[in-house]
Design a protein around this motif. Structure first.
Motif, PDB file in Angstrom:
ATOM      1  N   PHE A 216     118.437  15.849 -53.124  1.00 34.50           N
ATOM      2  CA  PHE A 216     117.288  16.408 -53.794  1.00 34.50           C
ATOM      3  C   PHE A 216     116.484  17.310 -52.851  1.00 34.50           C
ATOM      4  O   PHE A 216     116.612  17.236 -51.635  1.00 34.50           O
ATOM      5  N   SER A 217     115.627  18.133 -53.407  1.00 29.46           N
ATOM      6  CA  SER A 217     114.739  18.971 -52.609  1.00 29.46           C
ATOM      7  C   SER A 217     113.776  18.092 -51.828  1.00 29.46           C
ATOM      8  O   SER A 217     113.263  17.095 -52.332  1.00 29.46           O
ATOM      9  N   ILE A 218     113.503  18.479 -50.582  1.00 26.37           N
ATOM     10  CA  ILE A 218     112.627  17.670 -49.740  1.00 26.37           C
ATOM     11  C   ILE A 218     111.151  17.948 -50.010  1.00 26.37           C
ATOM     12  O   ILE A 218     110.277  17.222 -49.569  1.00 26.37           O
ATOM     13  N   GLN A 219     110.843  18.985 -50.737  1.00 29.40           N
ATOM     14  CA  GLN A 219     109.459  19.351 -51.000  1.00 29.40           C
ATOM     15  C   GLN A 219     108.765  18.259 -51.805  1.00 29.40           C
ATOM     16  O   GLN A 219     109.274  17.789 -52.809  1.00 29.40           O
ATOM     17  N   ALA A 220     107.576  17.881 -51.331  1.00 30.67           N
ATOM     18  CA  ALA A 220     106.733  16.885 -52.013  1.00 30.67           C
ATOM     19  C   ALA A 220     107.413  15.534 -52.139  1.00 30.67           C
ATOM     20  O   ALA A 220     107.054  14.744 -52.996  1.00 30.67           O
TER      21      ALA A 220
ATOM     22  N   ASN B 117     119.171  14.116 -74.179  1.00 39.88           N
ATOM     23  CA  ASN B 117     119.807  12.831 -73.931  1.00 39.88           C
ATOM     24  C   ASN B 117     121.278  12.963 -73.568  1.00 39.88           C
ATOM     25  O   ASN B 117     121.954  11.971 -73.303  1.00 39.88           O
ATOM     26  N   ALA B 118     121.796  14.171 -73.578  1.00 39.79           N
ATOM     27  CA  ALA B 118     123.208  14.388 -73.306  1.00 39.79           C
ATOM     28  C   ALA B 118     123.528  14.126 -71.842  1.00 39.79           C
ATOM     29  O   ALA B 118     122.754  14.427 -70.953  1.00 39.79           O
ATOM     30  N   ILE B 119     124.695  13.533 -71.612  1.00 41.17           N
ATOM     31  CA  ILE B 119     125.151  13.269 -70.256  1.00 41.17           C
ATOM     32  C   ILE B 119     126.067  14.410 -69.843  1.00 41.17           C
ATOM     33  O   ILE B 119     127.197  14.514 -70.303  1.00 41.17           O
ATOM     34  N   THR B 120     125.586  15.293 -69.012  1.00 42.75           N
ATOM     35  CA  THR B 120     126.358  16.452 -68.590  1.00 42.75           C
ATOM     36  C   THR B 120     126.235  16.650 -67.084  1.00 42.75           C
ATOM     37  O   THR B 120     125.224  16.295 -66.481  1.00 42.75           O
ATOM     38  N   PRO B 121     127.263  17.240 -66.458  1.00 50.00           N
ATOM     39  CA  PRO B 121     127.209  17.481 -65.007  1.00 50.00           C
ATOM     40  C   PRO B 121     126.031  18.352 -64.601  1.00 50.00           C
ATOM     41  O   PRO B 121     125.407  18.103 -63.563  1.00 50.00           O
ATOM     42  N   SER B 122     125.718  19.366 -65.404  1.00 53.00           N
ATOM     43  CA  SER B 122     124.616  20.263 -65.042  1.00 53.00           C
ATOM     44  C   SER B 122     123.293  19.517 -64.978  1.00 53.00           C
ATOM     45  O   SER B 122     122.445  19.775 -64.113  1.00 53.00           O
ATOM     46  N   LYS B 123     123.072  18.556 -65.879  1.00 53.17           N
ATOM     47  CA  LYS B 123     121.830  17.794 -65.861  1.00 53.17           C
ATOM     48  C   LYS B 123     121.817  16.782 -64.724  1.00 53.17           C
ATOM     49  O   LYS B 123     120.755  16.419 -64.225  1.00 53.17           O
ATOM     50  N   MET B 124     122.985  16.315 -64.318  1.00 54.71           N
ATOM     51  CA  MET B 124     123.046  15.427 -63.165  1.00 54.71           C
ATOM     52  C   MET B 124     122.561  16.156 -61.910  1.00 54.71           C
ATOM     53  O   MET B 124     121.944  15.570 -61.028  1.00 54.71           O
ATOM     54  N   LEU B 125     122.833  17.457 -61.846  1.00 54.49           N
ATOM     55  CA  LEU B 125     122.463  18.239 -60.671  1.00 54.49           C
ATOM     56  C   LEU B 125     120.960  18.502 -60.588  1.00 54.49           C
ATOM     57  O   LEU B 125     120.424  18.721 -59.501  1.00 54.49           O
ATOM     58  N   THR B 126     120.294  18.511 -61.734  1.00 52.53           N
ATOM     59  CA  THR B 126     118.875  18.902 -61.742  1.00 52.53           C
ATOM     60  C   THR B 126     117.939  17.836 -62.298  1.00 52.53           C
ATOM     61  O   THR B 126     116.742  18.065 -62.399  1.00 52.53           O
ATOM     62  N   PHE B 127     118.472  16.670 -62.633  1.00 49.80           N
ATOM     63  CA  PHE B 127     117.709  15.655 -63.334  1.00 49.80           C
ATOM     64  C   PHE B 127     116.400  15.273 -62.643  1.00 49.80           C
ATOM     65  O   PHE B 127     115.331  15.255 -63.229  1.00 49.80           O
ATOM     66  N   PHE B 128     116.459  14.980 -61.335  1.00 45.99           N
ATOM     67  CA  PHE B 128     115.274  14.496 -60.637  1.00 45.99           C
ATOM     68  C   PHE B 128     114.433  15.596 -60.013  1.00 45.99           C
ATOM     69  O   PHE B 128     113.275  15.376 -59.678  1.00 45.99           O
ATOM     70  N   ASN B 129     115.022  16.741 -59.841  1.00 45.96           N
ATOM     71  CA  ASN B 129     114.283  17.822 -59.202  1.00 45.96           C
ATOM     72  C   ASN B 129     113.009  18.183 -59.966  1.00 45.96           C
ATOM     73  O   ASN B 129     112.013  18.596 -59.378  1.00 45.96           O
ATOM     74  N   SER B 130     113.047  18.063 -61.262  1.00 45.83           N
ATOM     75  CA  SER B 130     111.889  18.443 -62.069  1.00 45.83           C
ATOM     76  C   SER B 130     111.221  17.264 -62.757  1.00 45.83           C
ATOM     77  O   SER B 130     110.184  17.413 -63.378  1.00 45.83           O
ATOM     78  N   GLY B 131     111.811  16.062 -62.636  1.00 44.46           N
ATOM     79  CA  GLY B 131     111.277  14.940 -63.405  1.00 44.46           C
ATOM     80  C   GLY B 131     110.696  13.775 -62.632  1.00 44.46           C
ATOM     81  O   GLY B 131     110.031  12.918 -63.215  1.00 44.46           O
ATOM     82  N   TYR B 132     110.919  13.708 -61.316  1.00 47.37           N
ATOM     83  CA  TYR B 132     110.481  12.537 -60.567  1.00 47.37           C
ATOM     84  C   TYR B 132     109.943  12.889 -59.187  1.00 47.37           C
ATOM     85  O   TYR B 132     110.340  13.866 -58.578  1.00 47.37           O
ATOM     86  N   LYS B 133     109.062  12.018 -58.699  1.00 45.50           N
ATOM     87  CA  LYS B 133     108.675  12.010 -57.292  1.00 45.50           C
ATOM     88  C   LYS B 133     109.181  10.679 -56.747  1.00 45.50           C
ATOM     89  O   LYS B 133     109.202   9.682 -57.467  1.00 45.50           O
ATOM     90  N   TYR B 134     109.600  10.657 -55.496  1.00 43.32           N
ATOM     91  CA  TYR B 134     110.105   9.398 -54.976  1.00 43.32           C
ATOM     92  C   TYR B 134     109.570   9.118 -53.584  1.00 43.32           C
ATOM     93  O   TYR B 134     109.165  10.022 -52.845  1.00 43.32           O
TER      94      TYR B 134
END
Length: 229
Positions: A31-35, A124-141
């Motif tokens: 994931f991106s290291i920003q924030a 809700n679709a399970i696709t490779p493209s969404k696996m690549l970007t799922f957390f970048n825009s939806g979560y902070k960890y």
């Protein structure tokens, strides 16, 4: 109360699929290291590096759903076999096969099979493209607590949805510090529902049939086939 339990059961299959996508995403991608927390990023990178060499992953798991307000306590077991973005999931008497293009949901109790093509625009679709970007825009960890579970040191990473409308308060991802494998995934809902997916067995590079992810209609001669598209 009864209706609430039925609703929760109905959503279990979709929920477990999403959680497996969550695990797969964390295993396979950085994931991106920003924030984000640098220590959490480093641990996730180590997990990614460890499993990138795996050709296949086979997981046996336990799934628990709890809501103290509604006095709901449910435990189920299942297993999933994954290769790339393909998978076969067995859970609560239902089998789901994703061959990379279509999903086949097989329900022996009803002798019914639902076939659907994955829609890239479906959230809700399970696709490779969404696996690549799922957390970048939806979560902070960030790094969370460390627990000793049966002699295993489990480091938790907290993921907080950035969308205020998300019904999940937070997600805790437990990672075995020694093996760098996922141990469990705990999801806390804003309405008090807690779901936990615990990995009982994590096997890699298992020999699979060449037809492992191929749906064979001939195996279900008396089933009703429901094609959604």
């Amino acid at each position: 109360m009864k209706l609430e339990i039925q609703k929760l059961k109905k959503n279990n299959m979709e929920s477990i699929g999403k959680k497996l996508v969550l695990i797969t995403t964390l295993l396979l991608f950085s994931f991106s290291i920003q924030a984000q927390d640098k220590k959490a990023k480093l641990l996730l990178d180590q997990v990614t590096a460890k499993v990138k060499s795996y050709n296949t992953i086979v997981i046996d798991f336990k799934y628990s759903l709890n809501n103290s307000r509604e006095n709901i306590n449910q435990d189920s077991k299942g297993n999933v076999t994954m290769k790339g973005n393909q998978y076969v999931l067995n859970f609560m008497g239902v089998t789901k096969i994703f061959d990379g293009k279509k999903t086949y949901t097989i329900v022996p109790e009803d002798e019914e099979i639902t076939i659907s093509t994955v829609n890239e625009k479906d959230d809700n679709a399970i696709t490779p493209s969404k696996m690549l970007t799922f957390f970048n825009s939806g979560y902070k960890y960030s790094m969370d607590i460390v627990q000793d579970i049966k002699g295993r040191k489990i480091q938790y990473i907290k993921l907080v949805p950035t969308n205020a409308k998300d019904q999940r308060k937070e997600v805790l991802l437990g990672i075995d510090v020694q093996t760098k494998h996922i141990y469990n995934l705990i999801e806390m809902g804003k309405k008090g529902t807690k779901t936990t997916l615990t990995v009982n067995s994590f096997k890699t590079n298992q020999p699979l049939s060449k037809n492992q992810f191929t749906f064979a209609e001939s195996k279900y001669p008396n089933y009703y086939i429901n094609k959604l598209d």
